[in-house]
Design a protein around this motif. Structure first.
Motif, PDB file in Angstrom:
ATOM      1  N   SER A 409      35.709  71.482  30.581  1.00  0.00           N
ATOM      2  CA  SER A 409      34.706  70.497  30.947  1.00  0.00           C
ATOM      3  C   SER A 409      35.027  69.159  30.297  1.00  0.00           C
ATOM      4  CB  SER A 409      33.313  70.963  30.493  1.00  0.00           C
ATOM      5  OG  SER A 409      32.908  72.108  31.201  1.00  0.00           O
ATOM      6  N   GLY A 410      34.653  68.128  30.981  1.00  0.00           N
ATOM      7  CA  GLY A 410      34.805  66.799  30.403  1.00  0.00           C
ATOM      8  C   GLY A 410      33.870  66.629  29.219  1.00  0.00           C
ATOM      9  N   ALA A 411      34.276  65.812  28.255  1.00  0.00           N
ATOM     10  CA  ALA A 411      33.471  65.582  27.050  1.00  0.00           C
ATOM     11  C   ALA A 411      33.636  64.139  26.596  1.00  0.00           C
ATOM     12  CB  ALA A 411      33.871  66.540  25.939  1.00  0.00           C
ATOM     13  N   ALA A 468      30.853  58.652  33.753  1.00  0.00           N
ATOM     14  CA  ALA A 468      29.538  58.028  33.556  1.00  0.00           C
ATOM     15  C   ALA A 468      29.125  58.073  32.084  1.00  0.00           C
ATOM     16  CB  ALA A 468      28.503  58.729  34.428  1.00  0.00           C
ATOM     17  N   ALA A 469      29.381  59.206  31.416  1.00  0.00           N
ATOM     18  CA  ALA A 469      29.009  59.324  30.010  1.00  0.00           C
ATOM     19  C   ALA A 469      29.848  58.395  29.134  1.00  0.00           C
ATOM     20  CB  ALA A 469      29.166  60.770  29.554  1.00  0.00           C
ATOM     21  N   PHE A 470      31.106  58.247  29.462  1.00  0.00           N
ATOM     22  CA  PHE A 470      31.967  57.384  28.665  1.00  0.00           C
ATOM     23  C   PHE A 470      31.522  55.921  28.772  1.00  0.00           C
ATOM     24  CE2 PHE A 470      35.861  54.899  27.915  1.00  0.00           C
ATOM     25  CZ  PHE A 470      36.199  55.369  26.656  1.00  0.00           C
ATOM     26  N   ALA A 471      31.116  55.504  29.951  1.00  0.00           N
ATOM     27  CA  ALA A 471      30.606  54.141  30.116  1.00  0.00           C
ATOM     28  C   ALA A 471      29.350  53.928  29.275  1.00  0.00           C
ATOM     29  CB  ALA A 471      30.320  53.871  31.589  1.00  0.00           C
ATOM     30  N   SER A 501      24.967  59.679  17.022  1.00  0.00           N
ATOM     31  CA  SER A 501      24.877  59.951  18.465  1.00  0.00           C
ATOM     32  C   SER A 501      25.899  61.004  18.881  1.00  0.00           C
ATOM     33  CB  SER A 501      25.113  58.665  19.266  1.00  0.00           C
ATOM     34  OG  SER A 501      24.166  57.678  18.926  1.00  0.00           O
ATOM     35  N   THR A 502      25.486  61.862  19.795  1.00  0.00           N
ATOM     36  CA  THR A 502      26.370  62.875  20.380  1.00  0.00           C
ATOM     37  C   THR A 502      26.003  63.051  21.847  1.00  0.00           C
ATOM     38  OG1 THR A 502      24.859  64.637  19.697  1.00  0.00           O
ATOM     39  CG2 THR A 502      26.736  64.164  18.240  1.00  0.00           C
ATOM     40  N   PHE A 503      26.989  63.520  22.631  1.00  0.00           N
ATOM     41  CA  PHE A 503      26.743  63.885  24.032  1.00  0.00           C
ATOM     42  C   PHE A 503      26.771  65.403  24.137  1.00  0.00           C
ATOM     43  CE2 PHE A 503      28.000  59.505  24.649  1.00  0.00           C
ATOM     44  CZ  PHE A 503      27.223  59.101  25.734  1.00  0.00           C
ATOM     45  N   VAL A 504      25.701  65.975  24.673  1.00  0.00           N
ATOM     46  CA  VAL A 504      25.596  67.423  24.848  1.00  0.00           C
ATOM     47  C   VAL A 504      25.464  67.728  26.333  1.00  0.00           C
ATOM     48  CG1 VAL A 504      24.572  67.780  22.581  1.00  0.00           C
ATOM     49  CG2 VAL A 504      23.095  67.387  24.556  1.00  0.00           C
ATOM     50  N   LEU A 510      26.269  65.364  30.974  1.00  0.00           N
ATOM     51  CA  LEU A 510      26.422  64.917  29.593  1.00  0.00           C
ATOM     52  C   LEU A 510      25.242  64.029  29.232  1.00  0.00           C
ATOM     53  CD1 LEU A 510      30.252  64.102  29.431  1.00  0.00           C
ATOM     54  CD2 LEU A 510      29.042  65.976  28.290  1.00  0.00           C
ATOM     55  N   VAL A 511      24.451  64.478  28.263  1.00  0.00           N
ATOM     56  CA  VAL A 511      23.221  63.788  27.870  1.00  0.00           C
ATOM     57  C   VAL A 511      23.390  63.258  26.454  1.00  0.00           C
ATOM     58  CG1 VAL A 511      20.745  64.014  27.519  1.00  0.00           C
ATOM     59  CG2 VAL A 511      21.858  65.270  29.384  1.00  0.00           C
ATOM     60  N   LEU A 512      23.017  61.994  26.252  1.00  0.00           N
ATOM     61  CA  LEU A 512      23.113  61.363  24.935  1.00  0.00           C
ATOM     62  C   LEU A 512      21.935  61.788  24.066  1.00  0.00           C
ATOM     63  CD1 LEU A 512      24.408  59.309  22.969  1.00  0.00           C
ATOM     64  CD2 LEU A 512      22.961  57.561  24.062  1.00  0.00           C
ATOM     65  N   GLN A 513      22.240  62.291  22.877  1.00  0.00           N
ATOM     66  CA  GLN A 513      21.214  62.625  21.908  1.00  0.00           C
ATOM     67  C   GLN A 513      21.499  61.862  20.608  1.00  0.00           C
ATOM     68  OE1 GLN A 513      21.021  66.862  21.363  1.00  0.00           O
ATOM     69  NE2 GLN A 513      19.919  67.193  23.288  1.00  0.00           N
ATOM     70  N   VAL A 514      20.411  61.444  19.937  1.00  0.00           N
ATOM     71  CA  VAL A 514      20.529  60.685  18.697  1.00  0.00           C
ATOM     72  C   VAL A 514      19.780  61.443  17.609  1.00  0.00           C
ATOM     73  CG1 VAL A 514      20.131  58.479  17.552  1.00  0.00           C
ATOM     74  CG2 VAL A 514      20.678  58.528  19.995  1.00  0.00           C
TER      75      VAL A 514
END
Length: 819
Positions: A409-411, A468-471, A501-504, A510-514
């Motif tokens: 999966s992309g990360a 999209a998550a990388f942007a 911050s992390t993407f889960v 991929l959702v950004l969590q802080v």
């Protein structure tokens, strides 16, 4: 036999329709018409007669060996016509043949049975193809019409004659077949009396269309008795000829006039008989061929590259077993994309069946394909495999795991405050059904390694979602975020925001969590005295009894609120947010402590101290740590966790300890007494014994069989609280004793017994030497003892514990150091 005539109009008269041919059939052949040969001999001139024509049927009794044909002249009299007959020296037309009228009378012998010695042939009346003469009607005559007598002759199959194109009107001629050259060959025919067959010239509606007479259905034969009397013929006044009425059967046969006569037998039974015999012979030959080849493999047949063509069944089975049997037991290498593995045929339930393979090629069958294969040669045949479905399913599950190439999966993440990404990659796995078909169908024949079909495994996070998550990550690290709280401002650098911050992955996205806790620490670090800590409610002892000291609230930042606020600012254009301080409640409230039911002392135990001050100091430090320890329902108390670590930094001193039967100094010496005292407090409170280890030597200050030692890291003392109430421990030193008490609500009733000593061994004196030798006096003897305990619930009487613990103590020998 078949005989037919056609009426011919006179000169100047209107053409009249042809009279249909009258056909009869004998038992040997079906009558058909025959074309007249072009070389027909001309007929003799007919003699005119002035005799008036009699309208009644006339029967000629004179027998004639040759058929005669006639036609009417222009005056209405009968004139001789040319007759076309097969070339024969014996067939001549007599000059005195009947020439009166247009009615032809044929006489045949009276027979009781249809002759079978000579074949029948068909007579057909045709126009003269040589002279193309037009018949003229005969002149009226007073004599009764004489009918030409025609004798039955052998019939032969003929085809319809072509119509004469130049004739203005159809010509009519009567053709008769000659009788056999040797009359003696048909004695029955010569000796039988002749009976007349009346052949009439009747008006014809016109030329008969050319048809394939062989394809017409055979006429039905009926006797005159079945038909009854015939209707009189209509008077033909157009040509002046009176047609005689000829009785016939319903099938139109002239033989119908003979009452009681039988119809000639049909030739179809013979045809069917011979056809059936032919089919039977052909079937026999076919079955014989199939039987002959039944136990032999068609030549040119191969199985998995092994030639077994032309072999008998047993030989073919032996060859396949010897040459293919070893292959059938070897592991089969398989691949799926870039991943490879092997399959054990036996474990996968795959067995080569040589006998069934050959049986499918040699067993008796009526299939034409098998005979064709035997004659033309066989081909490549697949070996037969017996499959154990359960074993194959298990093997395919293992194979699917071994040959799977997982999808990646992309990360997206952050390294040193900068966004990084991992590209999405598709994976592969075997197509279970297709791979099973390939394995079972080609494991003996396909090239190695066996390539199994695969299907694509899509990653949970695709390339599009990764982009999209990388942007979004690039936006997070583009600038710092400012937080305003309680009249203070904290600017959080972009690197700190990225660190929190992390993407889960959530539902394939991929959702950004802080992390709100990390953000709170970043805010507190950039403000002054922003927060105040809360104090939990706790148990304290006053006047020897426990009471609850309430907790106090503090102030804090709600981590979830701060996380959501910073997340919105970091991914948007407005990068400043405001948050509020909130009250923080104590983790332990007064109400929660009150609900534990710590209201009374349920057990207490004490042990005497020694006269070693450092050892007593170690017990005092441990007692302070034990006091106030709360063991909630279901929790396990551990002495090592409560009083440890046992180090000088934690207040412990060097004192005497017993190591391998010898007394020496060690940190925390004397803490085994805290272990024994705490064990007995739990023992009488009804706690469940989890772990305890008695000393190797019995010391007089401890109860026999009911004591415990302690050695940090290897020996611990633990018990569990299974009661519905909390247990609060209290420990202190008083009256030269160490005390441990348990406070709770009385729930259990405990009874115990201690057995007498057994297997007593008195101590002896041991002589040792060396720098580590420490002399000591003899102590207690060695013996065995057993302690029992029963724990019962007070309210219900239920016994929850019923145990017996036995222990063997060693004798404490005296040690003498010999230098």
């Amino acid at each position: 036999m078949t005989s037919s005539t056609q009426g011919v109009p006179g000169a100047g008269d209107e053409p009249t329709p042809d009279t249909p041919a009258v056909e009869t059939k004998d038992e040997s052949s079906e009558a058909v018409t025959e074309p007249v040969p072009d070389e027909a001999a001309p007929a003799e001139p007919a003699t005119e007669s002035d005799t008036p024509v009699d309208e009644s049927p006339t029967v000629a009794t004179g027998a004639s060996d040759s058929p005669v044909t006639g036609r009417t002249g222009p005056t209405g009299k009968a004139e001789p016509t040319q007759e076309t007959v097969p070339s024969s020296a014996d067939d001549e037309v007599p000059e005195d043949g009947p020439t009166d009228g247009g009615t032809l009378v044929a006489s045949v012998p009276i027979e009781t049975a249809t002759p079978t010695s000579a074949p029948d042939r068909t007579d057909e009346v045709m126009a003269d193809p040589v002279t193309d003469d037009v018949a003229h009607p005969a002149e009226p005559s007073q004599e009764p019409a004489r009918e030409q007598v025609q004798e039955p002759v052998p019939a032969q199959t003929a085809t319809p004659a072509p119509a004469a194109e130049s004739a203005p009107t159809p010509n009519t001629a009567t053709e008769s077949e000659p009788k056999p050259e040797n009359p003696a060959e048909n004695p029955a025919e010569d000796s039988a009396p002749a009976l007349p067959i009346i052949l009439r010239n009747e008006p014809s509606p016109g030329p008969e269309p050319e048809t394939d007479r062989a394809s017409e259905p055979a006429p039905e034969h009926r006797t005159a008795q079945e038909v009854g009397p015939a209707a009189p013929a209509a008077d033909n006044t157009s040509d002046g000829v009176t047609a005689s009425t000829t009785p016939s059967g319903s099938d139109g046969s002239p033989l119908g006039v003979f009452a009681g006569s039988e119809a000639p037998p049909s030739r179809w039974p013979k045809v069917l008989l011979w056809s059936g015999l032919g089919l039977l012979v052909a079937a026999g030959v076919y079955l014989g061929a199939q039987w002959y080849f039944a136990d032999r493999v068609p030549r040119g047949t191969t199985v998995a590259g092994i030639d077994i063509g032309g072999l008998e069944s047993a030989e073919a089975v032996d060859r396949l077993t010897s040459e293919l049997g070893a292959v059938a037991t070897q592991p089969v290498p398989v691949t799926a994309g870039d991943v490879s593995s092997t399959v054990d045929p036996a474990a996968a339930g795959l067995t080569f069946d040589a006998a069934e393979t050959v049986a499918g090629l040699t067993e008796f069958t009526l299939s034409p394909g098998r005979l064709v294969a035997q004659l033309a040669g066989g081909e490549q045949e697949a070996p037969v495999t017996q499959v154990d479905d359960d074993a194959l399913d298990t093997a395919m599950e293992v194979l699917a795991t071994d040959l799977e190439s997982p999808a990646t999966s992309g990360a997206v993440g952050f390294v040193d405050g900068a966004p990084v990404r991992t590209e999405a990659v598709e994976g592969t796995t075997i197509d279970r059904d297709a791979a099973e078909d390939v394995l079972t169908g080609t494991w003996l024949t396909a090239a190695r390694p066996l390539e199994l079909p695969t299907e694509v495994l899509e990653p949970d996070v695709t390339t599009e979602e990764t982009d999209a998550a990388f942007a979004l990550a690039q936006t997070v690290t583009s600038a710092p975020v400012t937080v305003r709280v309680a009249d203070q401002t904290a600017e959080i650098p972009a690197a700190d925001v990225a660190a929190a911050s992390t993407f889960v992955v959530e539902d394939g996205d991929l959702v950004l969590q802080v992390d709100g806790t990390l953000l709170t620490e970043a805010v507190v670090a950039r403000t002054t005295n922003l927060l105040s800590d809360s104090a939990d409610a706790r148990f304290v002892f006053a006047d020897g009894a426990p009471r609850i000291e309430p907790g106090t609230p503090g102030t804090t930042i709600d981590p979830a609120v701060l996380s959501e606020a910073v997340r919105g600012a970091a991914t948007g254009t407005e990068r400043t947010v405001d948050v509020e301080l909130t009250q923080s409640d104590p983790a332990q409230s007064t109400e929660a402590l009150e609900a534990l039911g710590v209201v009374e002392k349920v057990s207490e135990f004490r042990t005497p101290l020694t006269n070693e001050p450092l050892r007593t100091e170690n017990l005092r430090v441990a007692a302070e740590k034990v006091t106030g320890t709360l063991v909630r329902p279901g929790e396990t108390f551990s002495l090592s966790d409560t009083i440890g670590p046992i180090t000088t930094a934690n207040g412990y001193k060097q004192a005497h300890v017993v190591v391998n039967g010898q007394i020496q100094y060690g940190t925390g010496g004397g803490l085994s007494q805290m272990s024994t005292t705490t064990y007995n407090a739990g023992f009488f409170a009804g706690m469940v014994d989890v772990e305890h280890t008695p000393h190797n030597y019995w010391f007089k200050r401890y109860p026999e069989g009911r004591e415990s030692t302690l050695y940090e890291g290897s020996i611990d003392m633990r018990w569990r609280n299974d009661s519905p109430y909390g247990v609060l421990l209290q420990s202190w030193i008083a009256d030269n004793h160490l005390y441990v008490a348990a406070w709770s609500t009385k729930h259990y009733e405990v009874t115990t017994t201690t057995s007498g000593r057994s297997n007593i061994v008195s101590p002896i004196t041991e002589h040792k030497s060396g720098p580590d030798c420490a002399p000591q006096s003899s102590g207690s003897p060695g013996f065995s003892v057993t302690v029992t305990r029963q724990v019962k619930v007070i309210e219900t009487g239920e016994v929850t514990i019923d145990e017996a613990n036995s222990w063997r103590y060693r004798p404490q020998n005296a040690i003498v150091c010999d230098g």
